[in-house]
Write a protein that holds these residues in place. Sequence first.
Motif, short mmCIF file in Angstrom:
data_model
loop_
_atom_site.label_atom_id
_atom_site.label_comp_id
_atom_site.label_asym_id
_atom_site.label_seq_id
_atom_site.Cartn_x
_atom_site.Cartn_y
_atom_site.Cartn_z
N LYS A 296 -52.70 -44.81 -60.20
CA LYS A 296 -52.88 -45.96 -59.24
C LYS A 296 -52.37 -47.24 -59.80
O LYS A 296 -51.77 -48.05 -59.05
CB LYS A 296 -54.44 -46.37 -58.65
N CYS A 297 -52.53 -47.40 -60.91
CA CYS A 297 -52.41 -48.68 -61.40
C CYS A 297 -50.91 -48.86 -61.88
O CYS A 297 -50.41 -49.90 -62.30
CB CYS A 297 -53.24 -49.11 -63.09
N LEU A 298 -50.00 -47.93 -61.77
CA LEU A 298 -48.74 -47.98 -62.19
C LEU A 298 -47.88 -47.63 -61.05
O LEU A 298 -46.64 -47.25 -61.18
CB LEU A 298 -48.34 -46.71 -63.31
N ILE A 299 -48.27 -47.86 -59.72
CA ILE A 299 -47.48 -47.69 -58.69
C ILE A 299 -46.56 -49.01 -58.41
O ILE A 299 -47.02 -49.99 -58.58
CB ILE A 299 -48.35 -47.51 -57.33
N ASN A 300 -45.17 -48.89 -58.65
CA ASN A 300 -44.63 -50.03 -58.56
C ASN A 300 -44.36 -50.71 -57.12
O ASN A 300 -44.85 -50.17 -56.34
CB ASN A 300 -43.11 -49.89 -59.20
N GLY A 301 -43.55 -51.74 -57.07
CA GLY A 301 -43.48 -52.49 -55.96
C GLY A 301 -42.67 -51.79 -54.89
O GLY A 301 -42.67 -52.18 -53.42
N GLU A 302 -41.96 -50.75 -55.11
CA GLU A 302 -41.11 -50.14 -54.50
C GLU A 302 -41.78 -48.66 -53.76
O GLU A 302 -41.24 -48.15 -53.26
CB GLU A 302 -39.69 -49.66 -54.80
N GLY A 303 -43.01 -49.01 -54.21
CA GLY A 303 -43.81 -47.50 -53.94
C GLY A 303 -43.80 -46.34 -54.54
O GLY A 303 -44.12 -45.35 -54.32
N LYS A 304 -42.93 -46.45 -55.58
CA LYS A 304 -42.70 -45.14 -56.46
C LYS A 304 -44.07 -45.01 -57.41
O LYS A 304 -44.62 -45.88 -57.83
CB LYS A 304 -41.40 -45.13 -57.35
N LYS A 305 -44.23 -43.72 -57.45
CA LYS A 305 -45.50 -43.44 -58.23
C LYS A 305 -45.19 -42.52 -59.61
O LYS A 305 -44.28 -42.23 -59.81
CB LYS A 305 -46.32 -42.45 -57.26
N SER A 306 -46.20 -42.74 -60.49
CA SER A 306 -46.34 -42.30 -61.79
C SER A 306 -47.41 -41.30 -61.78
O SER A 306 -48.32 -41.41 -61.43
CB SER A 306 -46.04 -43.00 -62.93
N TYR A 307 -46.92 -39.94 -62.74
CA TYR A 307 -47.93 -39.01 -62.91
C TYR A 307 -48.15 -38.72 -64.30
O TYR A 307 -47.15 -39.15 -65.26
CB TYR A 307 -47.35 -37.58 -62.27
N VAL A 308 -49.19 -38.24 -64.64
CA VAL A 308 -49.53 -37.76 -66.09
C VAL A 308 -50.13 -36.24 -66.24
O VAL A 308 -51.01 -35.96 -65.67
CB VAL A 308 -50.33 -38.85 -66.81
N PHE A 309 -49.68 -35.53 -67.13
CA PHE A 309 -50.16 -34.11 -67.21
C PHE A 309 -50.08 -33.83 -68.62
O PHE A 309 -49.54 -34.46 -69.49
CB PHE A 309 -49.12 -33.25 -66.23
N GLU A 310 -51.34 -32.91 -68.89
CA GLU A 310 -51.12 -32.43 -70.10
C GLU A 310 -50.01 -31.35 -70.54
O GLU A 310 -49.85 -30.61 -69.55
CB GLU A 310 -52.64 -31.69 -70.64
N VAL A 311 -49.21 -31.40 -71.40
CA VAL A 311 -48.35 -30.54 -71.97
C VAL A 311 -48.66 -29.08 -71.73
O VAL A 311 -49.73 -28.82 -72.24
CB VAL A 311 -47.40 -30.87 -73.23
N GLY A 312 -47.95 -28.28 -71.17
CA GLY A 312 -48.51 -26.90 -71.00
C GLY A 312 -49.03 -26.48 -69.76
O GLY A 312 -49.33 -25.26 -69.50
N THR A 313 -49.28 -27.39 -68.88
CA THR A 313 -50.34 -27.09 -67.64
C THR A 313 -49.18 -26.99 -66.64
O THR A 313 -48.13 -27.57 -66.61
CB THR A 313 -51.20 -28.16 -67.22
N ASP A 314 -49.54 -26.52 -65.55
CA ASP A 314 -48.54 -26.54 -64.32
C ASP A 314 -48.27 -27.61 -63.52
O ASP A 314 -49.37 -28.42 -63.26
CB ASP A 314 -49.52 -25.44 -63.02
N ILE A 315 -47.00 -28.00 -63.53
CA ILE A 315 -46.66 -29.47 -62.85
C ILE A 315 -45.95 -29.04 -61.58
O ILE A 315 -45.27 -29.95 -61.06
CB ILE A 315 -45.72 -30.14 -64.05
N GLY A 316 -45.81 -27.89 -60.92
CA GLY A 316 -45.38 -27.61 -59.69
C GLY A 316 -43.94 -27.58 -59.86
O GLY A 316 -43.18 -27.96 -58.98
N GLY A 317 -43.25 -26.85 -60.77
CA GLY A 317 -41.68 -26.83 -61.48
C GLY A 317 -41.27 -27.95 -61.77
O GLY A 317 -42.15 -29.01 -61.99
N ARG A 318 -39.86 -28.23 -62.16
CA ARG A 318 -39.24 -29.36 -62.51
C ARG A 318 -38.48 -29.98 -61.51
O ARG A 318 -37.94 -31.11 -61.89
CB ARG A 318 -38.29 -28.71 -63.72
N THR A 319 -38.31 -29.42 -60.26
CA THR A 319 -37.35 -30.20 -59.36
C THR A 319 -37.52 -31.72 -59.06
O THR A 319 -36.86 -32.56 -59.09
CB THR A 319 -37.16 -29.20 -58.12
N TRP A 320 -39.04 -32.11 -58.95
CA TRP A 320 -39.37 -33.14 -58.41
C TRP A 320 -39.33 -34.23 -59.60
O TRP A 320 -39.04 -35.33 -59.29
CB TRP A 320 -40.88 -33.08 -58.18
N THR A 321 -39.09 -33.65 -60.82
CA THR A 321 -39.15 -34.62 -62.09
C THR A 321 -37.81 -35.40 -61.98
O THR A 321 -37.67 -36.45 -62.55
CB THR A 321 -39.49 -33.99 -63.20
#
Length: 629
Positions: A144-169
């Motif tokens: 929540k605290c890293l949502i920028n003024g354009e509405g873009k969002k940031s995410y964090v995952f533990e390395v090795g966990t499922d991130i739902g594929g790579r296309t969205w990155t």
Amino acid sequence: MSKAFYLLCALFSTIFMTYYADSLPICAPSDCGNDVSIKYPFWKRSGTTVGEVCGYPEFGLECSKKGYPILQLKTDKYYVTDINYVNHSITLVDIDVMNDTCPRAKNNVSIGNIPLSFSNLDMNITFYFNCSSQPSVVGAVPIKCLINGEGKKSYVFEVGTDIGGRTWTNSCDAEVTVAVKHGEIKSDDDLINGFGAAMSKGFVLDWNRAVDCAECELSDGYCAYNGTARQTLCICKDGRIVAKSCKKAAGNRWTRLKKVIIGATTAAVIAGLMSICYFTYKLPRWREKYSFPTKGNQDIETFLKNHGVLTIKRYKFSDVKKMTNSFKVKLGQGGFGVVYKGKLSDGSNVAVKMLNPSKGNGKEFINEVASISRTSHVNVVTLFGFCFEGRKKVLIYEFISNGSLDKYIYRKEGVETTTLLSWDKLYQIAKGIARGLEYLHRGCNTQILHFDIKPHNILLDENFCPKISDFGLAKLCPGKESLISMSDARGTIGYIAPEVWNRHFGKASHKSDVYSYGMMLLDIVGGKKNINVEGSQTSEIYFPDWIYKKLEQGTQLGPEDGVVAIEENELVKKMTIVGLWCIQTIPNDRPTMSKVVEMLEGSIDSIKMPPRPALSSPVRSIAESSTLY
């Protein structure tokens, strides 16, 4: 002369000064005003070279205004909050994130070529910043605290966990991996809400060449380190320099003096040998030759060991065979190897590049791992992992569905060109490549010079977003260095800058990549290759005079057999002018990639007409391959 020579001189000068002055020896424990004790193998920087003999050369600590010692890893600085001399571990906190409840990690944690490695107390977490798409995995929550003024969002995952594929990155501005302590993150909810507190408590590194100094310290001595001989010394309080213990080495004054004389003689011999090596082999050439290891498999293992736990995964060859279904689908072949299609266990498609065993003696493998593992940019291809087993060297990249740029810009007589892209799309691709190169030159901790920018090495994803690939010829420039010395020309004929193949034009630098980018931009505009790869020699009928004359005469730009709409002509004209600026013969006359981005995004009226380029790449025979990666 080398730093090791001066370090040795400083050590023996200190010995003599200590012996005759009967003063307290150097290398006694110190601090920066807090509870962190600084002693062997660490030492406190004081503006002189004296302290350098008190520990490993790479382990110098400087004091900060906050009272914490600071250790520098490559170009990044970290506070030292604890040093455990029993477990041989050190706790570091990124200066930029300490005590920040919502920190924005700027760089991947990279150890570099120093005797440190990540501890098993650590875990890796990866941030994806300013993403316009969201993960497809269930339960993915944005920060929540890293949502920028354009509405873009940031995410964090533990390395090795499922991130739902790579296309969205691919929609994210940056991908950064850092380390935190295991115990600070207990669940996914803790990761989302507590990553700031975890990063403020830092991560742990182990020093892996530590020699036990207990015997020296128990004898009331202080440890020092001879970086030339790579051995520990013990400095006694009475001024004696011994191997291990001050108690075992007691003797009369003459005995001690003889040891000092022998040591000084040894130093003189070493200094003489180093002088011979320096003047015989030329230090600058030696540094160039060994800027990357070139001795084959042993050098690759040394490189991987020295870089500790890389942010990319190392696979077994059996895993590579499994993910490629025993190399069933071949995507392409180039000078460095064959590329196959594969699939990871999470279902993500990958491109698996099998390097030729006899090519480059492992140098291109090290180049790609060393350079791409440092990058995280939407216009640079992502390296997922690698495999190195004996003669088998494999690089595993994200799969780029639309292949390379050359398929969409080159026209052949009598061949239907239904796959050609619109001028607006080509313009967006040109800007994306420029942003990727700007990032390599300025956005990384270490400046990366590609030296092989050409349409074959630009890959296009499903949205035709360009990604720079094939870093087999890349050079790394630490810090703010830009001019580099090279013993061999590198690149592809038709795209090589004049200074790379002829030193009379200056030294190779980031401006060499600018030249290659400019030639590629004119490729896009002209719709044909600037070299005739199907003939025996290069064809320079239209590069660069053909385009320059059309620009001067105000005639329609673009390919001879193509039609450019009036509203698109401005885009084509802008790309043409920028391309001609980029291929100026003298490197200083070319713009930086930052300026290129500015010109492409600005008004065409603000761009001056460039001078006519004096020459292009040398004419010689060429057999260019259809490299995919």
